[in-house]
Motif scaffolding. Structure first.
Motif, mmCIF file in Angstrom:
data_model
loop_
_atom_site.group_PDB
_atom_site.id
_atom_site.type_symbol
_atom_site.label_atom_id
_atom_site.label_comp_id
_atom_site.label_asym_id
_atom_site.label_seq_id
_atom_site.Cartn_x
_atom_site.Cartn_y
_atom_site.Cartn_z
ATOM 1 N N THR A 184 0.716 -1.366 0.128
ATOM 2 C CA THR A 184 -0.288 0.015 0.128
ATOM 3 C C THR A 184 1.260 1.037 0.076
ATOM 4 O O THR A 184 1.555 0.884 0.540
ATOM 5 C CB THR A 184 -1.318 -0.228 1.473
ATOM 6 O OG1 THR A 184 -2.138 -1.361 1.351
ATOM 7 C CG2 THR A 184 -2.148 1.352 1.255
ATOM 8 N N TRP A 185 0.457 2.174 -1.220
ATOM 9 C CA TRP A 185 1.600 3.415 -1.164
ATOM 10 C C TRP A 185 0.753 4.604 -1.092
ATOM 11 O O TRP A 185 -0.366 4.791 -1.308
ATOM 12 C CB TRP A 185 2.267 3.626 -2.386
ATOM 13 C CG TRP A 185 2.977 4.667 -2.387
ATOM 14 C CD1 TRP A 185 3.445 5.802 -1.991
ATOM 15 C CD2 TRP A 185 3.278 5.372 -3.960
ATOM 16 N NE1 TRP A 185 4.001 6.068 -3.137
ATOM 17 C CE2 TRP A 185 3.750 6.262 -3.899
ATOM 18 C CE3 TRP A 185 2.595 4.584 -5.517
ATOM 19 C CZ2 TRP A 185 4.194 7.365 -4.985
ATOM 20 C CZ3 TRP A 185 2.796 5.919 -6.699
ATOM 21 C CH2 TRP A 185 4.071 6.943 -6.148
ATOM 22 N N ARG A 186 0.462 5.340 0.291
ATOM 23 C CA ARG A 186 -0.223 6.251 0.858
ATOM 24 C C ARG A 186 0.708 7.665 0.400
ATOM 25 O O ARG A 186 1.628 8.008 0.250
ATOM 26 C CB ARG A 186 -0.609 6.767 2.230
ATOM 27 C CG ARG A 186 -1.411 5.676 2.324
ATOM 28 C CD ARG A 186 -0.961 5.573 4.085
ATOM 29 N NE ARG A 186 -2.107 6.829 4.032
ATOM 30 C CZ ARG A 186 -3.471 7.068 4.733
ATOM 31 N NH1 ARG A 186 -4.367 5.583 4.753
ATOM 32 N NH2 ARG A 186 -4.265 7.667 5.042
ATOM 33 N N TYR A 200 7.541 7.966 -7.854
ATOM 34 C CA TYR A 200 7.758 6.567 -7.435
ATOM 35 C C TYR A 200 7.939 6.500 -6.197
ATOM 36 O O TYR A 200 8.144 7.027 -5.120
ATOM 37 C CB TYR A 200 9.741 6.219 -7.196
ATOM 38 C CG TYR A 200 10.319 5.464 -9.552
ATOM 39 C CD1 TYR A 200 9.072 4.612 -9.480
ATOM 40 C CD2 TYR A 200 10.715 6.974 -9.788
ATOM 41 C CE1 TYR A 200 9.647 3.813 -10.549
ATOM 42 C CE2 TYR A 200 10.860 6.018 -11.311
ATOM 43 C CZ TYR A 200 10.311 5.067 -11.484
ATOM 44 O OH TYR A 200 10.841 4.454 -13.613
ATOM 45 N N SER A 201 7.199 5.030 -5.889
ATOM 46 C CA SER A 201 6.742 4.874 -4.337
ATOM 47 C C SER A 201 8.154 4.568 -3.969
ATOM 48 O O SER A 201 9.150 4.449 -4.138
ATOM 49 C CB SER A 201 6.049 3.882 -4.325
ATOM 50 O OG SER A 201 6.961 2.113 -4.882
ATOM 51 N N ASP A 202 8.412 3.803 -2.687
ATOM 52 C CA ASP A 202 9.347 3.279 -1.479
ATOM 53 C C ASP A 202 9.649 1.787 -2.822
ATOM 54 O O ASP A 202 8.998 1.301 -3.196
ATOM 55 C CB ASP A 202 9.665 2.817 -0.444
ATOM 56 C CG ASP A 202 9.532 4.709 0.210
ATOM 57 O OD1 ASP A 202 10.299 5.826 -0.416
ATOM 58 O OD2 ASP A 202 9.242 4.885 0.906
ATOM 59 N N LEU A 213 6.410 0.863 -7.130
ATOM 60 C CA LEU A 213 5.072 1.075 -8.589
ATOM 61 C C LEU A 213 5.441 2.683 -9.134
ATOM 62 O O LEU A 213 6.397 3.952 -7.996
ATOM 63 C CB LEU A 213 3.531 1.074 -6.995
ATOM 64 C CG LEU A 213 3.515 0.771 -6.798
ATOM 65 C CD1 LEU A 213 2.282 0.889 -6.006
ATOM 66 C CD2 LEU A 213 2.494 -0.594 -7.942
ATOM 67 N N LYS A 214 5.083 2.786 -10.264
ATOM 68 C CA LYS A 214 5.471 4.516 -10.865
ATOM 69 C C LYS A 214 3.580 4.850 -11.256
ATOM 70 O O LYS A 214 2.899 4.108 -11.643
ATOM 71 C CB LYS A 214 5.790 3.432 -12.004
ATOM 72 C CG LYS A 214 6.813 4.825 -12.566
ATOM 73 C CD LYS A 214 7.682 4.425 -13.635
ATOM 74 C CE LYS A 214 8.565 5.915 -14.511
ATOM 75 N NZ LYS A 214 8.936 5.906 -15.497
ATOM 76 N N VAL A 215 3.847 6.045 -11.064
ATOM 77 C CA VAL A 215 2.602 6.333 -11.699
ATOM 78 C C VAL A 215 2.699 8.580 -11.924
ATOM 79 O O VAL A 215 3.763 8.043 -11.414
ATOM 80 C CB VAL A 215 2.019 7.124 -10.306
ATOM 81 C CG1 VAL A 215 0.712 8.066 -10.000
ATOM 82 C CG2 VAL A 215 0.843 6.160 -9.346
ATOM 83 N N PHE A 216 1.965 8.651 -13.087
ATOM 84 C CA PHE A 216 2.299 10.109 -14.034
ATOM 85 C C PHE A 216 0.881 10.472 -13.590
ATOM 86 O O PHE A 216 0.236 10.408 -13.843
ATOM 87 C CB PHE A 216 2.151 9.397 -15.236
ATOM 88 C CG PHE A 216 3.414 9.172 -15.692
ATOM 89 C CD1 PHE A 216 4.541 9.543 -16.413
ATOM 90 C CD2 PHE A 216 3.653 6.943 -15.676
ATOM 91 C CE1 PHE A 216 5.626 8.685 -17.220
ATOM 92 C CE2 PHE A 216 4.825 6.821 -16.125
ATOM 93 C CZ PHE A 216 5.573 7.154 -16.958
ATOM 94 N N PRO A 217 1.030 11.668 -12.513
ATOM 95 C CA PRO A 217 -0.291 12.079 -11.672
ATOM 96 C C PRO A 217 -1.085 12.585 -12.950
ATOM 97 O O PRO A 217 -2.232 12.566 -12.393
ATOM 98 C CB PRO A 217 0.230 13.263 -11.541
ATOM 99 C CG PRO A 217 1.697 12.291 -10.448
ATOM 100 C CD PRO A 217 2.066 12.172 -11.877
#
Length: 321
Positions: A184-186, A200-202, A213-217
């Motif tokens: 889980t990534w907050r 990136y997440s840890d 995890l990688k997110v493009f906002p």
């Protein structure tokens, strides 16, 4: 140099050169039987970066214990034992060729006993001793004229060559519902991160493999400005590429609904990470519309916090053995 080979495949010869690694002298040999022990051990010595000891059976190793099933009765038995193995890796194996020796006081030579043909023996956690249950008949050993037991004193020896075991062992298994299978990534202060192309997440580890995890906002590629893009990425990709290894994963990417978890936004994915050319990430460019994500009424973005998850259902696990 006379060489003889027994019917059991044991080669015997005499030589002038003493054993390279260890000599074990026993005085008052006849008194050993009074101890009640059938086996007498030397101290530990080191050879080829391993630790060993010699084991002498003055009245022979019993049939159920002997390597070839022969009865050591009527003979002296001599064995080599590997020791101090508690620091070895699980499933350890040591392959070695060795010669055992008995000193001949009369000829000032060493009777050399070894497996014919340079046979390699496999030492492992269930078999730590190898040797010769019928090294010499007691009638020959005990006769001082033969030189092996003089003034109730004898000497044994060992010479060892560890065969390099360069075999790389790897076990592949497919793990279903791995333990601690969800990460889980907050993301707090999400609004301030919208200006970044991606975040990136840890790194986290599941069944020995490392991920992030990688997110493009604001979306990536053709999804930019319309969707949030969401990917799972292997943090072991360089290692996978070097070994040309593929890592299979079946997982769910999820944006948690903070008002009603039944409304979580999730998508399932399967991928072979690694290989050549390397696949390092897999997910969705069009994961969720930004107008839905940013609507407070929808419950995905509350108090400027976004909660993302990955849940693994199947995962390849590589391990050594």
């Amino acid at each position: 140099m006379d060489v003889s080979t027994t019917a059991g495949g044991v080669e015997m010869l005499k030589r002038d050169i003493p054993p390279a690694h260890f000599i074990f002298m026993i005085r008052s040999f006849s008194l050993l039987s009074e101890t009640g022990n059938e086996k007498h051990e030397s101290g530990v010595f080191q050879a080829c970066d391993k630790k060993w000891r010699l084991c002498v059976y003055p009245k022979g190793k019993k049939k159920q214990q002997a390597d070839n099933g022969d009865n050591g009765d009527g003979h002296i038995s001599l064995y080599l034992q590997i020791v101090d193995t508690h620091n070895f890796s699980p499933g350890w194996e040591v392959y070695a060729k060795f010669s055992l020796f008995v000193y001949d006081h009369v000829q000032d030579k060493y009777l050399t006993v070894k497996d014919a043909g340079g046979k390699v023996r496999r030492f492992h956690y269930m078999k730590t001793e190898w040797g010769f249950d019928q090294l010499l008949p007691l009638s020959i050993f005990n006769d001082p004229s033969n030189g092996y037991l003089v003034d109730d004193t004898c000497a044994f020896g060992a010479e060892i060559v560890v065969v390099s075991n360069a075999t790389k062992r790897e076990c592949l298994s497919l793990v279903k519902d791995p333990k601690k299978n969800t990460y889980t990534w907050r993301i707090s202060n999400f609004a301030s991160k919208k200006t970044q192309q991606f975040i990136y997440s840890d790194e986290f580890t599941i069944e020995g493999s490392t991920w992030k995890l990688k997110v493009f906002p604001r979306g990536d590629s053709s999804a930019k400005g319309k969707y949030l893009s969401f990917f799972l990425e292997s943090a072991d990709s360089s290692n996978l590429t070097v070994n040309d290894r593929k890592l299979y994963a079946k997982y769910k990417l999820r944006i948690c609904n903070q008002l009603d978890q039944r409304e979580d936004q999730e998508k399932e994915a399967t991928c072979f990470f690694g290989g050549s050319p390397a696949v390092t990430r897999w997910g969705y460019y069009y994961f969720m519309l930004l107008n839905q994500l940013e609507s407070a009424a929808k419950g995905f973005l509350l108090n400027d916090t976004l909660i993302l998850e990955v849940e693994f259902m199947f995962l390849t696990k590589f391990s050594e053995f």
